[in-house]
Scaffold this active site. Structure first.
Site, PDB file in Angstrom:
ATOM      1  N   HIS A 466      73.494 -34.215  80.911  1.00 27.21           N
ATOM      2  CA  HIS A 466      73.542 -34.973  82.168  1.00 27.21           C
ATOM      3  C   HIS A 466      73.548 -34.017  83.368  1.00 27.21           C
ATOM      4  O   HIS A 466      72.712 -34.140  84.277  1.00 27.21           O
ATOM      5  CB  HIS A 466      74.806 -35.843  82.178  1.00 27.21           C
ATOM      6  CG  HIS A 466      74.974 -36.668  83.416  1.00 27.21           C
ATOM      7  ND1 HIS A 466      74.690 -38.021  83.455  1.00 27.21           N
ATOM      8  CD2 HIS A 466      75.398 -36.351  84.668  1.00 27.21           C
ATOM      9  CE1 HIS A 466      74.925 -38.487  84.666  1.00 27.21           C
ATOM     10  NE2 HIS A 466      75.353 -37.492  85.418  1.00 27.21           N
ATOM     11  N   GLU A 467      74.480 -33.069  83.361  1.00 27.16           N
ATOM     12  CA  GLU A 467      74.577 -32.155  84.498  1.00 27.16           C
ATOM     13  C   GLU A 467      73.354 -31.248  84.592  1.00 27.16           C
ATOM     14  O   GLU A 467      72.916 -30.883  85.678  1.00 27.16           O
ATOM     15  CB  GLU A 467      75.862 -31.324  84.411  1.00 27.16           C
ATOM     16  CG  GLU A 467      77.144 -32.138  84.439  1.00 27.16           C
ATOM     17  CD  GLU A 467      77.230 -33.129  85.594  1.00 27.16           C
ATOM     18  OE1 GLU A 467      76.632 -32.871  86.660  1.00 27.16           O
ATOM     19  OE2 GLU A 467      77.891 -34.178  85.435  1.00 27.16           O
ATOM     20  N   HIS A 473      66.771 -31.056  88.871  1.00 30.73           N
ATOM     21  CA  HIS A 473      66.350 -31.637  90.147  1.00 30.73           C
ATOM     22  C   HIS A 473      66.369 -30.563  91.242  1.00 30.73           C
ATOM     23  O   HIS A 473      65.483 -30.526  92.113  1.00 30.73           O
ATOM     24  CB  HIS A 473      67.296 -32.789  90.509  1.00 30.73           C
ATOM     25  CG  HIS A 473      66.654 -33.897  91.263  1.00 30.73           C
ATOM     26  ND1 HIS A 473      67.265 -35.097  91.511  1.00 30.73           N
ATOM     27  CD2 HIS A 473      65.437 -34.014  91.838  1.00 30.73           C
ATOM     28  CE1 HIS A 473      66.471 -35.890  92.185  1.00 30.73           C
ATOM     29  NE2 HIS A 473      65.353 -35.259  92.407  1.00 30.73           N
TER      30      HIS A 473
END
Length: 671
Positions: A466-467, A473
């Site tokens: 997730h991180e 990004h």
């Protein structure tokens, strides 16, 4: 004064010089850099030439660069490696930065130039990103009070200053309350059911405190195994109640009054700016657009998920009843959920952990990024660090330097709970040069011991993915302007990359590449891998209701704060449709709900579920054409690299060919 923060860093990749920074450097550096940034603003407003996109909008976008770098260094340390002195400096620095921000947003001469360019935008022949920058700059000033009269501007400045300090204080209280509690146990018999590696961790914690026996804390790697495996119901109860009492105990770390003050200040701010409430103010700038749309979304999911959630809880209650528990309580949930999971899927976190050595999971996520997006990671030992546990990686694409990545994986006294991605430097382009980002992932995974490496629960595996999705990004960012780069997107769009990447953890063909026993190298058996894939929707109804409860509570606080006389009563009333266990008068979520009272999720917590619709729909597209499909991955890379340079729904449609469908999430969750 020899202040490293005011000099050229002269470090590899111009990285933060953590080895040379002194805590006493921060306050004078902030004061000096605020003054420098004010001069940059003066240069824009005093420019004798007619206002243009270049000399006003672009100049503003590139201003304050050094101040931002120092702010990122300081506030990241305040989250990951804080101490009393840093917290004291934060209390002094936050009002200075708020005041500086208000000075810019309420600078009449600056806004007049911005307004002139905005009113004549057709003549500039702007590209899509430039149009976005202009629109966001103009709206940002209006939403920050540029159209207010002088008296109201002063009121808004005071509100923003108060909010900054109170939010900071809220987070400090939660951290202090988390650190203040520990359970010291000398009798091993009280820890029946808890796996041996966890007991070693508890013994290590006790040794660090110069105590005999075992110590359990409220840090998640310590707390979660205890409430999941401890057969001693009284121990589970004590721990769950202690966690639920954080900052809700009328002690020095109590946050109840701060909550009331924060939501009232937010209401005043919104109404001063012409909005009915703070939720309306926030949502104007989100994909959801309005409180009504958010409620429609949350209630639609609630209606669909509630029957599934109740069915799941009924299964747990049947297990508990067989153990003689007539009325199941919240402190029983994790224990019986783990029992049911083992019964249904023959999965046990402690049995799986040897297959998920932290270093191997990290290698896997790096390898996935290479396969999908063509970037490679290699450790560097010449980059300064703020703690010995931190590692730094150089990211390369086609042989060319792309970014720096810091990783910080283990709990410490000075680190807040949870997991997050952050940035030390954004990506942007200026003067023909592409300035690359410095990104960081911070987590709280179990530390290695003398006997074992750091081994992750499967949930921690998904947390790392997730991180890392957030990190991608930032790493892949390819925009002109720093304030449109990386994760600088609409808030209900920001969780798409992170939640999207979690999907790979459940894919058998990918899991087989890295789920290997650290002792023998044996691959996790196919039957277990298949069970993991099947378990993806396990307790999905319960988790959905829990998230919806947080979302509804968040919206309620920011729509009508006047209703909040008693935090506990308000919370219970606003979330009752999502309750699956009896409410406990001794605990409350709100006083430690840092996402909305310290972080940036106020009136935006719904975005986790909103982004789940996006990620379910996006991954469904991959599944239909191959989870490593290079063409689809290339289009997703464009979505990631575009940051906030384009409307998020347009970005998504460019990638997917259509708008996301709620049905994708419902199908994934409930079949």
């Amino acid at each position: 004064m020899n202040n490293i923060l005011l000099q050229s860093f002269n470090t590899p990749e111009n990285a933060a010089p953590f080895d040379k920074i002194k805590q006493e450097d921060f306050l004078p550096a902030f004061k000096e850099l605020i003054a420098v940034s004010e001069k940059e603003i003066d240069a824009i407003t005093e420019n004798g030439e007619e206002a243009s996109f270049e000399n006003t909008i672009e100049a503003l976008a590139y201003s304050g660069e050094k101040l931002e770098v120092v702010s990122n260094i300081f506030f990241n340390l305040n989250s990951a490696e804080t101490n009393d002195e840093i917290q004291k400096i934060a209390q002094e620095v936050s009002p200075l930065l708020t005041e500086f921000s208000s000075k810019i947003s309420q600078n009449t001469k600056l806004f007049e130039r911005i307004k002139k360019v905005y009113g004549e935008k057709e003549k500039y022949n702007l590209n899509e990103e430039q149009q976005m920058l202009l629109n966001e700059t103009y709206k940002g000033f209006v939403r920050s009070g540029a159209l207010l009269n002088d008296e109201d501007k002063k009121k808004l400045e005071a509100i923003n200053r108060d909010l900054s300090l109170k939010s900071l204080q809220f987070g400090q209280h939660v951290l202090a309350a988390t650190n203040a509690y520990y359970k010291h146990i000398t009798a091993r018999s009280l820890l029946q059911g808890i796996p041996e590696p966890v007991l070693q961790q508890y013994a290590e914690e006790a040794r660090e405190r110069n105590l005999e026996g075992y110590v359990i804390t409220l840090q998640y790697p310590s707390y979660i195994p205890a409430i999941t495996y401890a057969e001693n119901r009284e121990l589970r109860k004590e721990l769950v109640l202690a966690n639920g009492k954080k900052s809700f105990d009328d002690g020095e770390f109590d946050n109840q009054n701060l909550i009331k003050e924060i939501i009232q200040l937010r209401k005043q701010k919104a109404q001063l700016l012409g909005y009915e409430n703070f939720a309306a103010y926030v949502l104007e700038e989100r994909m959801a657009k309005s409180p009504a749309q958010v409620y429609k979304f949350l209630n639609e999911l609630l209606e669909k998920a509630a029957p599934f959630a109740q069915k799941e809880i009924d299964e747990l209650k049947a297990l508990a009843k067989a153990d003689g528990i007539e009325e199941m309580q919240s402190w029983d949930h994790a224990f019986y959920a783990e029992k049911l999971r083992k019964q249904k899927f023959d999965l046990n976190d402690e049995e799986l952990k040897p297959y998920f050595q932290l270093e191997k999971v990290e290698e896997a996520v790096f390898g996935l990024a290479e396969k999908l997006f063509g970037i490679r990671f290699s450790e560097r030992n010449d980059i300064p660090k703020y703690h010995p546990e931190v590692k730094t990686y150089e990211v390369v694409e086609s042989g060319k330097y792309k970014a720096l990545l810091y990783t910080d994986y283990h709990p410490r006294k000075g680190k807040r709970a949870g997991a997050w991605m952050t940035s030390y430097k954004p990506q942007y382009k200026k003067g023909g040069k592409d300035y690359r980002p410095h990104i960081s992932i911070v987590c709280n995974f179990t530390k290695p011991t003398a006997e074992t490496p750091s081994l992750l629960t499967f949930q921690e595996v998904t947390t790392l993915f997730h991180e890392f999705g957030h990190a991608l990004h930032g790493i892949l960012a390819d925009t002109q302007y720093p304030n449109l780069s990386g994760t600088s997107v609409k808030w209900d769009f920001v969780e798409l990359p992170s939640q999207f990447l979690e999907n790979y953890c459940y894919e058998p063909e990918f899991l087989k590449t890295f789920a290997k026993d650290y002792r023998t190298g044996e691959v996790l058996p196919d039957v277990k891998i298949e069970k993991i894939a099947q378990s993806k929707s396990f307790m999905e109804g319960y988790q959905t209701l829990r998230q919806l409860g947080f979302g509804l509570l968040d919206m309620a606080y920011h729509i009508d704060p006047d209703k909040v006389n008693d935090v506990k009563i308000f919370e219970t009333e606003e979330t009752k449709a999502t309750h699956l266990y009896p409410a406990n008068p001794e605990t409350a979520v709100s006083p430690s709900f840092s996402h909305i009272f310290q972080g940036g999720y106020s009136a935006g917590y719904y975005s986790y579920k909103w982004a789940e619709v996006l990620d379910a729909d996006a991954f469904r597209y991959f599944k239909e054409h191959g989870i490593f499909n290079p063409e689809i991955a290339a289009r997703f890379k464009i979505l990631l690299s575009s940051g906030g340079s384009k409307d998020p729904m347009e970005l998504y449609k460019d990638f997917r060919g259509c708008e996301p469908k709620v049905e994708s999430l419902l199908k994934r969750a409930f079949g």
